[in-house]
Design a protein around this motif. Structure first.
Motif, PDB file in Angstrom:
ATOM      1  N   ALA A   4       0.834  -1.204   0.000  1.00 51.75           N
ATOM      2  CA  ALA A   4       0.000   0.000   0.000  1.00 51.75           C
ATOM      3  C   ALA A   4       0.868   1.253   0.000  1.00 51.75           C
ATOM      4  O   ALA A   4       0.554   2.244  -0.672  1.00 51.75           O
ATOM      5  CB  ALA A   4      -0.931  -0.009   1.204  1.00 51.75           C
ATOM      6  N   GLN A  41      -4.079   3.246   3.235  1.00 49.67           N
ATOM      7  CA  GLN A  41      -4.318   1.931   3.836  1.00 49.67           C
ATOM      8  C   GLN A  41      -5.664   1.854   4.545  1.00 49.67           C
ATOM      9  O   GLN A  41      -6.221   0.770   4.721  1.00 49.67           O
ATOM     10  CB  GLN A  41      -3.212   1.589   4.840  1.00 49.67           C
ATOM     11  CG  GLN A  41      -1.863   1.443   4.223  1.00 49.67           C
ATOM     12  CD  GLN A  41      -0.786   1.203   5.264  1.00 49.67           C
ATOM     13  OE1 GLN A  41      -1.074   0.759   6.358  1.00 49.67           O
ATOM     14  NE2 GLN A  41       0.454   1.493   4.914  1.00 49.67           N
ATOM     15  N   LEU A  63      -2.066  -0.896  -7.047  1.00 49.81           N
ATOM     16  CA  LEU A  63      -1.816  -1.960  -6.060  1.00 49.81           C
ATOM     17  C   LEU A  63      -1.258  -3.204  -6.753  1.00 49.81           C
ATOM     18  O   LEU A  63      -0.293  -3.808  -6.286  1.00 49.81           O
ATOM     19  CB  LEU A  63      -3.104  -2.325  -5.320  1.00 49.81           C
ATOM     20  CG  LEU A  63      -3.533  -1.412  -4.186  1.00 49.81           C
ATOM     21  CD1 LEU A  63      -4.895  -1.825  -3.663  1.00 49.81           C
ATOM     22  CD2 LEU A  63      -2.516  -1.420  -3.071  1.00 49.81           C
TER      23      LEU A  63
END
Length: 160
Positions: free
Chosen positions: A41, A48, A63
């Motif tokens: 992250a 997050q 991601l």
């Protein structure tokens, strides 16, 4: 501009729950634990604390790209496959690769008849655990109370 929350997010061929936060949700991918999810992250620049279902397509792609880049970004000790037997390099495995490589490692140990391989073949504990009282697959070794009671009752009947 309100985006619809997705219930399922697909990252690295794995369906993840959209209701979970990014750092917890990524742990649903095989090979990624909590600390690794936090690092991914951070590398991707995604918050997050956001829910996976609230992420835009661009953030999901970031991601996924961060998972692929983790091998180059992270130090060697952070990777889950250091000094691979065949290549000698450090790698980071995710998804079905983890399962396949683990099976190959166990098969290699069995083939060369290493101690761990022999334990795997026999279906016994491999990592040094005690086996006297746990991990039994056949019938129990100890005394059964029901049999003792039955024997005691039979003795009483014989005495009378």
């Amino acid at each position: 501009m309100s985006e619809e929350v997705k219930h399922i997010v697909r990252i690295k061929n794995t369906n993840l729950e959209g209701s979970k936060k990014v750092d917890h949700g990524l742990t649903g991918i095989k090979g990624i634990g909590f600390r690794t999810a936090q690092a991914i992250a951070e590398i991707s620049g995604v918050d997050q604390q956001k829910r996976l279902g609230e992420l835009s397509e661009e953030e999901v792609n970031n991601l996924e790209q961060a998972v692929d880049e983790l091998q180059e970004e992270a130090p060697g000790w952070f990777l889950n496959r250091t000094k691979d037997v065949e290549t000698g390099e450090d790698e980071y495995l995710t998804g079905s690769d983890v399962v396949v490589i683990r099976k190959q490692d166990i098969d290699r140990m069995k083939k060369i008849s290493s101690y761990k391989g022999v334990r795997h073949k026999r279906g016994q504990k491999v990592r040094g655990q005690k086996t006297r009282s746990t991990g039994r697959t056949d019938s129990t070794v100890g005394v059964k109370r029901a049999e003792l009671k039955k024997a005691a009752e039979e003795e009483k009947e014989e005495e009378e």
